[in-house]
Motif scaffolding. Structure first.
Motif, PDB file in Angstrom:
ATOM      1  N   ALA A   1      60.965 -33.553  75.183  1.00 12.33           N
ATOM      2  CA  ALA A   1      61.619 -32.423  75.923  1.00 12.33           C
ATOM      3  C   ALA A   1      62.701 -33.109  76.917  1.00 12.33           C
ATOM      4  N   LYS A   2      62.090 -34.056  77.571  1.00  9.62           N
ATOM      5  CA  LYS A   2      62.522 -34.534  78.800  1.00  9.62           C
ATOM      6  C   LYS A   2      63.606 -35.567  78.335  1.00  9.62           C
ATOM      7  N   LYS A   3      63.718 -36.249  76.884  1.00 10.05           N
ATOM      8  CA  LYS A   3      64.267 -37.233  76.386  1.00 10.05           C
ATOM      9  C   LYS A   3      63.765 -38.648  77.213  1.00 10.05           C
ATOM     10  N   ARG A   4      62.748 -38.567  77.602  1.00  7.21           N
ATOM     11  CA  ARG A   4      62.087 -39.614  78.483  1.00  7.21           C
ATOM     12  C   ARG A   4      61.562 -40.692  77.480  1.00  7.21           C
ATOM     13  N   PRO A   5      61.870 -42.046  77.814  1.00  7.79           N
ATOM     14  CA  PRO A   5      61.441 -43.134  77.192  1.00  7.79           C
ATOM     15  C   PRO A   5      60.092 -43.326  77.207  1.00  7.79           C
TER      16      PRO A   5
ATOM     17  N   PRO B   1      55.781 -34.621  84.611  1.00  9.81           N
ATOM     18  CA  PRO B   1      56.788 -35.460  85.172  1.00  9.81           C
ATOM     19  C   PRO B   1      57.677 -34.552  85.937  1.00  9.81           C
ATOM     20  N   SER B   2      58.512 -34.753  86.556  1.00  3.41           N
ATOM     21  CA  SER B   2      59.669 -33.908  87.118  1.00  3.41           C
ATOM     22  C   SER B   2      60.351 -33.073  85.902  1.00  3.41           C
ATOM     23  N   ALA B   3      60.554 -31.815  86.003  1.00  2.00           N
ATOM     24  CA  ALA B   3      60.981 -31.090  84.912  1.00  2.00           C
ATOM     25  C   ALA B   3      62.728 -30.977  84.728  1.00  2.00           C
ATOM     26  N   ASN B   4      63.180 -32.379  84.668  1.00  3.40           N
ATOM     27  CA  ASN B   4      64.680 -32.514  84.294  1.00  3.40           C
ATOM     28  C   ASN B   4      64.692 -33.502  83.043  1.00  3.40           C
ATOM     29  N   LEU B   5      65.832 -33.342  82.761  1.00  2.00           N
ATOM     30  CA  LEU B   5      66.010 -34.438  81.679  1.00  2.00           C
ATOM     31  C   LEU B   5      66.102 -35.853  82.341  1.00  2.00           C
TER      32      LEU B   5
ATOM     33  N   VAL C   1      69.015 -35.211  87.970  1.00  2.00           N
ATOM     34  CA  VAL C   1      68.332 -34.655  89.401  1.00  2.00           C
ATOM     35  C   VAL C   1      67.358 -33.952  89.080  1.00  2.00           C
ATOM     36  N   SER C   2      66.202 -33.844  90.094  1.00  2.00           N
ATOM     37  CA  SER C   2      65.100 -33.016  89.514  1.00  2.00           C
ATOM     38  C   SER C   2      65.283 -31.899  90.243  1.00  2.00           C
ATOM     39  N   PRO C   3      64.537 -30.759  89.570  1.00  2.00           N
ATOM     40  CA  PRO C   3      64.590 -29.377  89.683  1.00  2.00           C
ATOM     41  C   PRO C   3      63.737 -28.813  90.988  1.00  2.00           C
TER      42      PRO C   3
ATOM     43  N   ASN D   1      68.832 -45.877  87.348  1.00  2.00           N
ATOM     44  CA  ASN D   1      69.866 -44.809  87.037  1.00  2.00           C
ATOM     45  C   ASN D   1      68.879 -43.352  87.149  1.00  2.00           C
ATOM     46  N   HIS D   2      68.265 -43.452  88.102  1.00  2.00           N
ATOM     47  CA  HIS D   2      67.530 -42.005  88.094  1.00  2.00           C
ATOM     48  C   HIS D   2      68.162 -41.244  89.201  1.00  2.00           C
ATOM     49  N   TYR D   3      67.895 -39.789  89.135  1.00  2.00           N
ATOM     50  CA  TYR D   3      68.652 -38.922  89.902  1.00  2.00           C
ATOM     51  C   TYR D   3      70.219 -38.874  89.910  1.00  2.00           C
TER      52      TYR D   3
HETATM   53 MG    MG Z   1      61.450 -37.896  87.675  1.00  4.90          MG
END
Ligand code: MG
Ligand code: TXA
Length: 358
Positions: free
Chosen positions: A47-51, A134-138, A142-144, A226-228
């Motif tokens: 859902a987050k497209k997180r590696p 994890p934070s609920a963002n892609l 930016v975190s929600p 490259n976060h946030y």
């Molecule tokens: Mg996060």
């Protein structure tokens, strides 16, 4: 499309079935799933497209409920929990075999946190398993800090968003790694690391980048540069003098309207978004932008008119989101370099790195 509501029962039903649900915490909204079920964890990464190499942290309601999932817990962990839990603190500890390797991306450790939010605690008390969240963002974005932010980025990929209102802290938890011989600060966050050091008379190691895993390096706790990242470029500055210099550089990069490359779309003045810590932009700066045809300056977000770092932290991510919608470029003023200002500046610095995923 996700439903947004405040039913603990609906949220826990989805969680028991192995589906991710967004829940409010005092820091940011988390995308929660059963930390012990691989199928549920996979849905979170997807859902987050997180590696898969970026590990998830585990949420539990009490210190005693953490004990079966961690090993070799040092005295300092109990002292920190006593002082700061529930609260915006994540402790990295050796994990027990009850937690799958998928959760920790193969690491022998996991992050543990007791959130200080009545709704998150209600959910955790209603189930008999820990929640990876994890934070609920892609990934990388930016975190929600509101349910609407979650709906915007993940609405198409999850069944339910539990709405608990805006998050009170607004920045993610401080992460301290207690799995080695010396405590290591993995991420600045909602509890200023300096306060922890002063109160406990300890010194936290601050690695510049990554940590070692079997002779290779893996990215860790917010060390991914490259976060946030907002959708548009962001440039940080410290004071009005630096801001003026940036504007001069930008104006010298303005395309010449008489010398347009054939086939390129007509250029227009860019819309600048201004993220300010405390004060509005100075008048002379508006004039300077006018003179240099640097677009209009309608988009100004002031994080805390009274200069309060807590208020600024709470408003940071919403301000970044609002500016990324209407602007081509964000110029962001750094907060004072102490207390929560360190976490605010850490997020701004990461948001400003080029090559961020969009
Ligand atoms: Mg996060
Ligand atoms: O405030 C928070 O911590 C929020 C709320 C939802 O609890 N959660 C959060 O999770 O920020 P996430 O996944 O967005 O950030 C957790 C960070 C990641 O950068 C991850 O790399 C790091 O923690 N992490 C997770 N497990 C780790 C471990 N075993 N060792 C070092 N870093 C770890």
């Amino acid at each position: 499309m996700a439903s947004v509501g405040n039913s603990i029962e609906q949220a826990t039903n989805w969680l028991r079935e192995g589906y991710p649900v967004a829940i409010p915490t005092e820091t940011v909204y988390g995308l929660a799933a059963n930390a012990c079920r691989e199928d549920a964890l996979i849905r979170v990464f997807e859902a987050k497209k997180r590696p898969l190499f970026d590990p998830l942290i585990v949420h539990l309601p009490t210190v005693s409920s953490i004990l079966p999932y961690a090993k070799d817990i040092p005295r300092l962990a109990f002292d920190l929990w006593e002082r700061y839990s529930p609260g915006p603190l994540t402790l990295v500890l050796p994990k027990s075999e009850k937690l799958p390797d998928l959760l920790s991306s193969g690491l022998p450790t996991a992050g543990f946190r007791i959130p200080d939010h009545p709704v998150a605690l209600q959910v955790l008390n209603a189930i008999d398993f820990p929640l990876a969240a994890p934070s609920a963002n892609l990934f990388g974005r930016v975190s929600p800090t509101t349910a609407a932010h979650v709906l915007d980025q993940l609405g198409d990929h999850i069944p339910y968003i539990l709405d608990g209102g805006p998050c009170n802290v607004g920045l993610e938890s401080t992460i301290i790694d207690l799995s080695g011989p010396e405590p290591i600060l993995r991420r600045e966050g909602g509890i200023p690391s300096q306060s922890i050091e002063e109160e406990f008379k300890i010194t936290l190691e601050r690695p510049v980048h990554a940590f070692r895993l079997h002779d290779g390096f893996v990215p860790s706790a917010g060390t991914l540069d490259n976060h946030y990242a907002p959708k548009v470029p962001l440039i940080c500055y410290h004071n009005n003098e630096e801001l003026t210099n940036i504007v001069s550089r930008l104006s010298s990069m303005q395309p010449d309207p008489n010398n347009r490359t054939v086939g390129k779309p007509p250029t227009r003045e860019p819309t600048l978004g201004m993220l300010r810590f405390q004060s509005d932009i100075p008048d002379y700066f508006r004039d300077l932008c006018d003179e240099n045809k640097l677009g209009d300056l309608r988009n100004v977000e002031i994080l805390s008119p009274s200069g309060d770092l807590k208020e600024a932290a709470r408003n940071l991510f919403a301000a970044m989101r609002s500016l990324e919608e209407g602007c081509d470029l964000i110029l962001a003023e750094q907060a004072p370099e102490h207390g929560l200002g360190l976490a605010i500046n850490d997020r701004l610095r990461r948001a400003s790195v080029k090559g961020a995923p969009h």
